[in-house]
Design an enzyme around this catalytic site. Structure first.
Site, PDB file in Angstrom:
ATOM      1  N   ARG A 188       0.834  -1.212   0.000  1.00  0.00           N
ATOM      2  CA  ARG A 188       0.000   0.000   0.000  1.00  0.00           C
ATOM      3  C   ARG A 188       0.865   1.257   0.000  1.00  0.00           C
ATOM      4  NH1 ARG A 188      -4.489   0.771   4.604  1.00  0.00           N
ATOM      5  NH2 ARG A 188      -2.644   1.220   5.873  1.00  0.00           N
ATOM      6  N   LYS A 221      -2.612   6.989   1.342  1.00  0.00           N
ATOM      7  CA  LYS A 221      -2.351   7.317   2.751  1.00  0.00           C
ATOM      8  C   LYS A 221      -1.266   8.395   2.755  1.00  0.00           C
ATOM      9  CE  LYS A 221      -1.993   4.840   7.134  1.00  0.00           C
ATOM     10  NZ  LYS A 221      -3.075   5.514   7.834  1.00  0.00           N
ATOM     11  N   GLU A 258     -16.058   6.233   6.203  1.00  0.00           N
ATOM     12  CA  GLU A 258     -15.270   5.548   7.241  1.00  0.00           C
ATOM     13  C   GLU A 258     -15.111   6.509   8.406  1.00  0.00           C
ATOM     14  OE1 GLU A 258     -11.246   4.895   5.867  1.00  0.00           O
ATOM     15  OE2 GLU A 258     -11.274   6.750   4.708  1.00  0.00           O
TER      16      GLU A 258
HETATM   17  N1  PXG Z   1      -9.116   4.815   7.401  1.00  0.00           N
HETATM   18  C1  PXG Z   1      -8.227   5.796   7.566  1.00  0.00           C
HETATM   19  C2  PXG Z   1      -8.562   7.142   7.078  1.00  0.00           C
HETATM   20  C3  PXG Z   1      -7.010   5.532   8.190  1.00  0.00           C
HETATM   21  O1  PXG Z   1      -6.111   6.503   8.359  1.00  0.00           O
HETATM   22  C4  PXG Z   1      -7.728   3.237   8.465  1.00  0.00           C
HETATM   23  C5  PXG Z   1      -8.894   3.562   7.823  1.00  0.00           C
HETATM   24  C6  PXG Z   1      -7.494   1.826   8.886  1.00  0.00           C
HETATM   25  O2  PXG Z   1      -6.541   1.219   8.025  1.00  0.00           O
HETATM   26  P1  PXG Z   1      -5.562   0.073   8.524  1.00  0.00           P
HETATM   27  O3  PXG Z   1      -4.726  -0.236   7.316  1.00  0.00           O
HETATM   28  O4  PXG Z   1      -4.755   0.632   9.654  1.00  0.00           O
HETATM   29  O5  PXG Z   1      -6.400  -1.071   8.928  1.00  0.00           O
HETATM   30  C7  PXG Z   1      -6.750   4.229   8.661  1.00  0.00           C
HETATM   31  C8  PXG Z   1      -5.480   3.902   9.362  1.00  0.00           C
HETATM   32  C9  PXG Z   1      -2.030   7.053  13.322  1.00  0.00           C
HETATM   33  C10 PXG Z   1      -2.524   5.875  12.603  1.00  0.00           C
HETATM   34  O6  PXG Z   1      -0.947   6.977  13.889  1.00  0.00           O
HETATM   35  C11 PXG Z   1      -3.496   5.989  11.644  1.00  0.00           C
HETATM   36  C12 PXG Z   1      -3.939   4.847  10.986  1.00  0.00           C
HETATM   37  C13 PXG Z   1      -3.405   3.645  11.315  1.00  0.00           C
HETATM   38  C14 PXG Z   1      -2.425   3.551  12.285  1.00  0.00           C
HETATM   39  C15 PXG Z   1      -1.989   4.679  12.943  1.00  0.00           C
HETATM   40  O7  PXG Z   1      -2.692   8.072  13.317  1.00  0.00           O
HETATM   41  N2  PXG Z   1      -4.910   4.973  10.046  1.00  0.00           N
END
Ligand code: PXG
Length: 285
Positions: A51, A150, A183
């Site tokens: 990703r 991301k 989301e």
């Molecule tokens: N939606 C958004 C907008 C995110 O930023 C997820 C869904 C979940 O995705 P994953 O791949 O983690 O299952 C995210 C993930 C942080 C932090 O430090 C942010 C995320 C993940 C881990 C840490 O702010 N966002």
């Protein structure tokens, strides 16, 4: 003291620094990943690396390391920090350059790997469920910046998170530009209705979460029907169950939205089953 990797070298936390001319700071020009470490193993590393390279490609940023070399650097940074259970933040910036938007005015994209710990939501929330409110700030319009990237631009999600906090919630629901459910600010959302697991698809303007993918796979393997489809807030209000998935949150039940109780107001059986299956998966099961 924790060690931070920056472009090939490990630095003590206090000495880990990036130029103030880096376009990652000046313009949010860069991409990142948040990854978990469980029992010393980097969880779903390949999925996160894939990703990250896709996010970078989408913003026309070339990561100056191969995916295999970056995976190795990640594992070495985790080992150097003797992390057993923790959190890894991978950040790729456009690099330092002159002022001005043009990425051609930069050189040397920087690779940062931070291996640290992360604070989860309180244990109680996993047992009792969390409440959510809908934020007025919408998710990125896909024609402005694809939510599938991301990127280091998280301001609209941060605005939504503040709206949630103002309402006494640790997360907030974000809609897309069509008013459909997208989301939460850092988590994907699922509902259960008549034993079918439902979640918005990529077309709803979401980050396709790695945890989301893992949970859909676990559900299908357990014989649960999974549908990706557009959802409205009405669908959430009348759902039997609701939960969020994310790297930090893992799987967390949601028991109310905008003051309406979801289901019977307690974490439901499908949610609890998937939460248990996820706990097994992360321990290598
Ligand atoms: N939606 C958004 C907008 C995110 O930023 C997820 C869904 C979940 O995705 P994953 O791949 O983690 O299952 C995210 C993930 C942080 C932090 O430090 C942010 C995320 C993940 C881990 C840490 O702010 N966002």
């Amino acid at each position: 003291m924790s060690k931070v990797y920056i472009s090939g070298k490990l630095f003590d936390k206090e000495q880990a620094m990036i130029s103030v001319f880096d376009h990652g700071l000046l313009y949010g020009d860069g991409v990142f990943e948040g990854i978990r470490v469980y029992s010393g193993r980097v969880f779903l590393l390949k999925e996160h690396i894939d990703r990250l390279y896709e996010s970078a490609k989408a913003i026309r940023l070339e990561i100056p390391l191969s995916p295999a070399a970056l995976s190795k650097a990640t594992e070495e940074t985790v080992a150097a920090n003797k992390l057993d259970d923790g959190y890894v933040r991978l950040v790729i910036t456009r690099g330092a350059g002159y002022l001005g938007l043009d990425p051609k005015r930069t050189s040397d994209p920087q690779i940062i790997i931070i291996a640290d710990t992360i604070t989860l939501y309180p244990t109680e929330t996993y047992e009792k469920g969390m409440k959510l409110v809908t934020a007025s700030t919408i998710r990125n319009h896909p024609q402005a910046l694809s939510p599938r990237i991301k990127s280091l631009n998280y301001l609209n999600n941060i605005m939504a998170k503040i709206e949630g906090a103002d309402a006494g919630c640790v997360e907030a629901l974000m809609l897309n530009h069509k008013g459909e459910v997208a989301e939460c600010t850092g988590d994907n959302i699922f509902i259960v209705k008549h034993n079918v697991l439902m979640t918005p698809s990529a077309e709803s303007g979401i980050l396709e979460g790695i945890t989301r993918g893992a949970v859909m796979k676990l559900a299908r393997a357990a014989g649960i029907e999974v549908q990706e489809l557009p959802l409205t807030r009405h669908d959430l209000y009348v759902a039997d169950e609701c939960f969020l998935t994310g790297t930090a949150a893992e799987v967390i039940p949601v028991t109310s939205l905008d003051g309406r109780t979801i289901g019977d107001g307690k974490p439901g059986p499908v949610t609890k089953d998937l939460l248990a299956r996820f706990q097994t998966l992360k321990r290598g099961g």
